[in-house]
Enzyme design. Sequence first.
Site, PDB file in Angstrom:
ATOM      1  N   ASP A 286       0.869  -1.164   0.000  1.00 13.05           N
ATOM      2  CA  ASP A 286       0.000   0.000   0.000  1.00 13.05           C
ATOM      3  C   ASP A 286       0.914   1.225   0.000  1.00 13.05           C
ATOM      4  O   ASP A 286       2.133   1.126   0.184  1.00 13.05           O
ATOM      5  CB  ASP A 286      -0.969  -0.031   1.198  1.00 13.05           C
ATOM      6  CG  ASP A 286      -2.180   0.844   0.935  1.00 13.05           C
ATOM      7  OD1 ASP A 286      -3.207   0.648   1.585  1.00 13.05           O
ATOM      8  OD2 ASP A 286      -2.101   1.731   0.052  1.00 13.05           O
TER       9      ASP A 286
HETATM   10  C1  GLC Z   1      -4.359   4.332  -0.267  1.00 11.04           C
HETATM   11  C2  GLC Z   1      -5.239   3.155   0.104  1.00 11.04           C
HETATM   12  C3  GLC Z   1      -5.272   2.079  -0.938  1.00 11.04           C
HETATM   13  C4  GLC Z   1      -5.153   2.719  -2.310  1.00 11.04           C
HETATM   14  C5  GLC Z   1      -3.749   3.269  -2.412  1.00 11.04           C
HETATM   15  C6  GLC Z   1      -3.512   3.990  -3.747  1.00 11.04           C
HETATM   16  O1  GLC Z   1      -3.690   4.805   0.859  1.00 11.04           O
HETATM   17  O2  GLC Z   1      -5.027   2.535   1.360  1.00 11.04           O
HETATM   18  O3  GLC Z   1      -6.512   1.360  -0.773  1.00 11.04           O
HETATM   19  O4  GLC Z   1      -5.374   1.745  -3.330  1.00 11.04           O
HETATM   20  O5  GLC Z   1      -3.438   4.149  -1.338  1.00 11.04           O
HETATM   21  O6  GLC Z   1      -4.316   5.119  -3.828  1.00 11.04           O
END
Ligand code: GLC
Length: 756
Positions: A286
């Site tokens: 993430d």
């Molecule tokens: C965010 C979220 C994740 C998302 C990623 C890209 O912090 O936790 O679900 O896909 O970053 O935006």
Amino acid sequence: EIMKNLIPFIAYLIVLSCQNSKSDVDLKVKNLLSQMTLEEKIGQMNQYNGFYDATGPAPDGEDQKIKYENVKNGLVGSMLNVRGVDEVRAFQKLAVENSRLGIPIIFGFDVIHGYKTVFPIPLAESASWDLDIIEMSAKMSAKEASAAGLNWTFAPMVDISRDARWGRVMEGAGEDPYLGSLIAAARVKGFQGSDLSSYETIASTAKHFAAYGFSESGRDYNTVDIGMNTLHNIVLPPFKATVDAGVKTFMNSFNDLNGIPATADKYLQREILKGDWNFDGFVVSDWGSLREMIDHGFARDRKHAGELALNGGSDMDMESYIYIDHIKELLDEGKVKISQIDDAVRRILKVKYELGLFDDPYKYLDNEREKNITGSKEILDATLEVANHSIVLLKNEGNILPLKKNDQKIAIIGPLADDKNSPLGNWRTAAENNSAVSVLEAMREYKGNKISHAKGVKLVNKIPAGFHEEVSINETDKTGILNAKKIAKDADVVIMVLGEYGFQSGEGRSRTNLDLPGFQQELLEEGYKVNKNIVLVLMNGRPLILNWHNENLPAIVEAWHLGSLSGTAISNVLYGDFNPGGKLPMSFPRSVGQLPLYYNYKSTGRPGADGEDAGSVFWSHYQDELNSPLYPFGYGLSYTTFSISEISLSSDEFSNGESINASVSVSNTGNIKGREVIQLYIQDKFASATRPVRELKGFETVDLEPGESKTVEFIINEKLLEFYNGDNKWVTEPGEFNVFIGNSSQTTNSTSFNFR
Ligand code: GLC
């Protein structure tokens, strides 16, 4: 006769061709991998966020220059938040036409509930319990997103959660692993389709692996500490369902699980996902979760975080810049192995091959298609169909609903009544602001009634936050309430549109209070003083506390955040052009103090039931609140009524390899067509691990004309009775089971059977 003999041979050829294409891809990947330098391999494991408008001149900032050069030299395997054919093309050309091997970039984006055309938030969609329209919703979202040049979405989010304080419940499928698993699989199939190499399908992502929905106290990013029983019986099944559905990527979660940050969790990522489940896609971290292991107090520094993440099974680094900076040193120091790097890169390249990006890196890039598909009628019609089915009728006393279409004075009041933004929900990243159809606009389309309107409580206090300007429900000015009361007094029916604004749920939006924010409750009660004929329309991203509302109001419609055609769907339901049939995917508590709250709870050694005199205080309950939810999982009303017969079993016992049928007859006893969701729950009364008092094990949506009946049948076999027990094994144990079939998790329509 000849055909009969030919069939096995034809089947063999089909299997062979599939395997060929699979091994054909594996061979190409192997061949490419053998040509790659270590630097180029590490580059594939590196993902950047869009860092400049690539259709413009090259960037001149120091760090942007480095990133630009890395893209040009094939050291960026993926980018996120780059969208639109022109911009994607510019980055793809930069990489493919300048780097030594011309490896295409894979472009990812959060297509969570639609792309530019916004669909209902996933929690709303889950309330439809309609797997076909959920799959169609993902398919349409993929069609629009792929037309914008995107090849990969960071969805479905499959985190089970039992805590409405957590803002991201809006993004998932609620509290139940059985419903959650079927929805997860339907979304993967919708996004990826039957041919991933088509330019209309995109790779999907099962996230957040794992147990993010169990963040302590419902506070986002907080620590998670759960046992193997909950991990395997509740958290993991939806993830396993995505693997079985062929999901191409996983995303790990920000939280630590039982002391280990998920990003470095070998048990989760290597032992279970890539081992037991034989997952052959790749794991992306993430956002910055590698670096965050320093904040977790788990990594000494960035380099150590890289070592932990790669050893832990994370293949691609989203926006920590750690793999690109440190993997080479770590390899030289023997802290990571080339086999781990090769495995990560192999997985990434494989997905790119399967997407067809090597055949044609520009296959998703067609300006004409982008123009024709974006916001097309086909996609708008789809979002309306999903929105209609997502609405849950929570109360309708005295049939105040559906509204009469003529000669009525209807007052439409509330800060969300004319709001064209909040209905877009949280993950509306590619939508135009204020692009939703509001309730007021849609209600005005019905010309037979006299419509008046007042906000009552304004949306004020613009708070610049994150990547979206946010507004908060007014906490200071209630002067508008007076005017709202005036129009309420004068109306035949009042439609109060209240709830949470679009960014009051979602990532980073946990709440300790689940009441209507700001002065909305005061507005509502002031209106109620002058007119009791109030229909409450809720727009929210999570369960709210609705005791007063359930006690006093004649009608309550749960309308969530329904996306671009929110107002249209709500007016369809209010006027009866669509008979609501949604069922809650998450329990609505009576008090925040009950959380976490869920229907599949354990009996405990001191069971008891609300309202029963236990004769003493020594049973599992509260002094000041009931145990039960206000509205239970699986609950939802209709404008018609249904009857469900007693359960009939084909036999009251069976053993391994056998099964029995459980069936009911359901009838539409009202005078309009409607949909009921017949739900099957099973209770394992005695087992080698404590078991829930009941678990959803089947459901069927049934559409019936007035007076029509239908038999709904469920097959019960040992697979349905399986659970992960105290010896950390999946087992089905002999014993007595109760079976319940009804229209919510509180049905008492039951019988029992024996599994020998
Ligand atoms: C965010 C979220 C994740 C998302 C990623 C890209 O912090 O936790 O679900 O896909 O970053 O935006």
